[in-house]
Design a protein around this motif. Structure first.
Motif, PDB file in Angstrom:
ATOM      1  N   ARG A  86     -12.372  -4.341  -1.525  1.00 48.29           N
ATOM      2  CA  ARG A  86     -11.335  -5.179  -2.126  1.00 48.29           C
ATOM      3  C   ARG A  86      -9.967  -4.518  -2.058  1.00 48.29           C
ATOM      4  NH1 ARG A  86     -11.795  -7.732  -7.657  1.00 48.29           N
ATOM      5  NH2 ARG A  86     -10.130  -8.960  -6.700  1.00 48.29           N
ATOM      6  N   TRP A  87      -9.864  -3.253  -2.524  1.00 44.31           N
ATOM      7  CA  TRP A  87      -8.530  -2.677  -2.688  1.00 44.31           C
ATOM      8  C   TRP A  87      -7.967  -2.005  -1.452  1.00 44.31           C
ATOM      9  CZ3 TRP A  87      -7.581   2.454  -1.953  1.00 44.31           C
ATOM     10  CH2 TRP A  87      -8.656   3.345  -2.082  1.00 44.31           C
ATOM     11  N   VAL A  88      -8.810  -1.510  -0.568  1.00 42.71           N
ATOM     12  CA  VAL A  88      -8.281  -0.848   0.627  1.00 42.71           C
ATOM     13  C   VAL A  88      -7.385  -1.783   1.442  1.00 42.71           C
ATOM     14  CG1 VAL A  88      -8.899   0.153   2.874  1.00 42.71           C
ATOM     15  CG2 VAL A  88     -10.009   0.978   0.787  1.00 42.71           C
ATOM     16  N   PRO A  89      -7.775  -3.056   1.685  1.00 38.25           N
ATOM     17  CA  PRO A  89      -6.857  -3.950   2.400  1.00 38.25           C
ATOM     18  C   PRO A  89      -5.525  -4.157   1.687  1.00 38.25           C
ATOM     19  CG  PRO A  89      -9.075  -4.846   2.447  1.00 38.25           C
ATOM     20  CD  PRO A  89      -9.100  -3.692   1.490  1.00 38.25           C
ATOM     21  N   TRP A  90      -5.522  -4.147   0.356  1.00 38.24           N
ATOM     22  CA  TRP A  90      -4.252  -4.281  -0.367  1.00 38.24           C
ATOM     23  C   TRP A  90      -3.304  -3.155   0.024  1.00 38.24           C
ATOM     24  CZ3 TRP A  90      -6.752  -4.572  -5.921  1.00 38.24           C
ATOM     25  CH2 TRP A  90      -7.516  -5.735  -6.030  1.00 38.24           C
ATOM     26  N   VAL A  91      -3.841  -1.941   0.065  1.00 36.29           N
ATOM     27  CA  VAL A  91      -3.015  -0.777   0.380  1.00 36.29           C
ATOM     28  C   VAL A  91      -2.595  -0.792   1.851  1.00 36.29           C
ATOM     29  CG1 VAL A  91      -2.961   1.743   0.470  1.00 36.29           C
ATOM     30  CG2 VAL A  91      -4.059   0.585  -1.457  1.00 36.29           C
ATOM     31  N   ASP A  95       3.890  -2.344   2.429  1.00 40.01           N
ATOM     32  CA  ASP A  95       4.881  -1.520   3.129  1.00 40.01           C
ATOM     33  C   ASP A  95       5.148  -0.207   2.404  1.00 40.01           C
ATOM     34  OD1 ASP A  95       5.691  -3.393   5.279  1.00 40.01           O
ATOM     35  OD2 ASP A  95       6.391  -4.627   3.608  1.00 40.01           O
ATOM     36  N   VAL A  96       5.062  -0.228   1.073  1.00 38.50           N
ATOM     37  CA  VAL A  96       5.477   0.945   0.310  1.00 38.50           C
ATOM     38  C   VAL A  96       4.654   1.075  -0.956  1.00 38.50           C
ATOM     39  CG1 VAL A  96       7.314  -0.382  -0.815  1.00 38.50           C
ATOM     40  CG2 VAL A  96       7.484   2.107  -0.750  1.00 38.50           C
ATOM     41  N   LEU A  97       4.349   2.307  -1.310  1.00 36.14           N
ATOM     42  CA  LEU A  97       3.709   2.636  -2.581  1.00 36.14           C
ATOM     43  C   LEU A  97       4.742   3.338  -3.452  1.00 36.14           C
ATOM     44  CD1 LEU A  97       0.313   4.037  -1.228  1.00 36.14           C
ATOM     45  CD2 LEU A  97       0.709   1.790  -2.239  1.00 36.14           C
ATOM     46  N   LEU A  98       4.973   2.772  -4.642  1.00 34.36           N
ATOM     47  CA  LEU A  98       5.934   3.316  -5.598  1.00 34.36           C
ATOM     48  C   LEU A  98       5.142   4.017  -6.691  1.00 34.36           C
ATOM     49  CD1 LEU A  98       8.087   0.073  -5.943  1.00 34.36           C
ATOM     50  CD2 LEU A  98       8.470   1.973  -4.350  1.00 34.36           C
ATOM     51  N   LEU A 116      -8.124   6.865  -2.877  1.00 35.71           N
ATOM     52  CA  LEU A 116      -6.805   6.700  -2.267  1.00 35.71           C
ATOM     53  C   LEU A 116      -6.395   7.937  -1.489  1.00 35.71           C
ATOM     54  CD1 LEU A 116      -4.250   5.038  -1.832  1.00 35.71           C
ATOM     55  CD2 LEU A 116      -3.371   5.963  -3.998  1.00 35.71           C
ATOM     56  N   ALA A 117      -6.662   9.129  -2.018  1.00 35.83           N
ATOM     57  CA  ALA A 117      -6.278  10.357  -1.322  1.00 35.83           C
ATOM     58  C   ALA A 117      -6.912  10.419   0.068  1.00 35.83           C
ATOM     59  CB  ALA A 117      -6.680  11.577  -2.150  1.00 35.83           C
ATOM     60  N   LYS A 118      -8.153   9.993   0.170  1.00 38.20           N
ATOM     61  CA  LYS A 118      -8.858   9.995   1.456  1.00 38.20           C
ATOM     62  C   LYS A 118      -8.239   9.002   2.436  1.00 38.20           C
ATOM     63  CE  LYS A 118     -12.751   7.868   1.486  1.00 38.20           C
ATOM     64  NZ  LYS A 118     -14.179   7.500   1.185  1.00 38.20           N
ATOM     65  N   LEU A 119      -7.698   7.909   1.913  1.00 35.06           N
ATOM     66  CA  LEU A 119      -7.126   6.864   2.760  1.00 35.06           C
ATOM     67  C   LEU A 119      -5.747   7.227   3.307  1.00 35.06           C
ATOM     68  CD1 LEU A 119      -7.414   3.877   3.779  1.00 35.06           C
ATOM     69  CD2 LEU A 119      -6.293   3.186   1.639  1.00 35.06           C
ATOM     70  N   LEU A 120      -4.982   8.042   2.583  1.00 33.44           N
ATOM     71  CA  LEU A 120      -3.576   8.275   2.917  1.00 33.44           C
ATOM     72  C   LEU A 120      -3.326   8.712   4.358  1.00 33.44           C
ATOM     73  CD1 LEU A 120      -2.106   9.968  -0.289  1.00 33.44           C
ATOM     74  CD2 LEU A 120      -2.116   7.550   0.350  1.00 33.44           C
ATOM     75  N   PRO A 121      -4.104   9.638   4.945  1.00 28.85           N
ATOM     76  CA  PRO A 121      -3.784  10.068   6.307  1.00 28.85           C
ATOM     77  C   PRO A 121      -3.830   8.955   7.347  1.00 28.85           C
ATOM     78  CG  PRO A 121      -5.244  11.645   5.232  1.00 28.85           C
ATOM     79  CD  PRO A 121      -5.188  10.444   4.346  1.00 28.85           C
ATOM     80  N   SER A 122      -4.500   7.862   7.051  1.00 27.61           N
ATOM     81  CA  SER A 122      -4.574   6.752   8.007  1.00 27.61           C
ATOM     82  C   SER A 122      -3.415   5.773   7.875  1.00 27.61           C
ATOM     83  CB  SER A 122      -5.897   5.990   7.825  1.00 27.61           C
ATOM     84  OG  SER A 122      -5.911   5.277   6.591  1.00 27.61           O
ATOM     85  N   LEU A 123      -2.572   5.954   6.867  1.00 30.17           N
ATOM     86  CA  LEU A 123      -1.482   5.007   6.602  1.00 30.17           C
ATOM     87  C   LEU A 123      -0.203   5.504   7.276  1.00 30.17           C
ATOM     88  CD1 LEU A 123      -2.194   4.420   2.799  1.00 30.17           C
ATOM     89  CD2 LEU A 123      -2.999   3.055   4.742  1.00 30.17           C
TER      90      LEU A 123
END
Length: 223
Positions: A86-91, A95-98, A116-123
């Protein structure tokens, strides 16, 4: 990921320009998710701080009130209960995380726990705009001076996505202990380069290049 690591949000035209350049389009055309989580871990904050951040009622720390095309809330403590599908597609689609200030260790903990920390390198194209603890969380360590909430690991380690540490709110009138002398003592115990930055300053990291953007004052304390 493109990083704009601020002390107090987008507080002047230079930081506003830097943000627009990182986005590659006007703020009014960009979709944002705000992360209030760090505020819940800090002993000097309460639920009203989260509301003011989310609702754009923090004129001294402009983030959510900048005129985004859309703005949503990503509460990290809720993510483990709803599933990544559910949430990974939202992230991925934003365009931006505040990322609000508060307690950097609490934020780091929930970034790991949520995934989320694991996902960051792919963004690769996503912009991360940190405010105080929201910036410090990207560093390797925060130093004992900034430890409030106690991490299960018992240390002061954060995510280490950059290779330097940050002392925010330099010479802030409401924080008389945040002097350059204090920052220099803090830096002397740190194993990495350290920046002291005031509330008119940010550190931009993109494509492996680190740049200080400031209309105030800052100092690289340790190289």
């Amino acid at each position: 990921m493109k990083l704009l690591l601020t002390s107090a949000g987008i507080t002047n035209p230079s930081l506003d320009t830097a943000l627009i350049n990182l986005l590659g389009k006007p703020i009014a055309e960009a979709n944002a998710l705000c992360i209030p989580t760090a505020g819940y871990g800090h002993p000097q904050t309460n639920p009203s701080h989260a509301w003011r951040f989310i609702s754009g009622q923090e004129p001294r720390n402009p983030m959510c009130e900048l005129g985004w095309k859309s703005l949503g809330v990503l509460e990290l403590t809720a993510l483990p209960s709803i599933g990544e599908e559910r949430w990974v597609p939202w992230v991925q689609e934003t365009d931006v995380l505040l990322v609000n200030g508060g307690d950097a260790l609490y934020l780091a903990h929930w970034m790991r726990e949520s995934g989320l920390a694991k996902l960051l390198p792919s963004l690769h194209e996503t912009v991360w705009v940190g405010l105080s603890a929201g910036s410090m969380v990207m560093t390797p360590r925060i130093g004992e001076d900034f430890v409030g909430w106690k991490a299960p690991t018992g240390d002061d380690c954060t995510l280490g996505l950059v290779d330097f540490s940050i002392f925010p709110h330099l010479d802030h009138p409401a924080l008389p202990e945040n002097t350059l002398a204090h920052a220099e003592r803090w830096a002397s115990s740190m194993p990495v380069p350290c920046y002291a930055i005031d509330d008119q300053t940010a550190i931009q990291v993109t494509g492996g290049v680190t740049e200080v953007i400031s209309e105030g004052h800052w100092k690289l304390l340790k190289t």
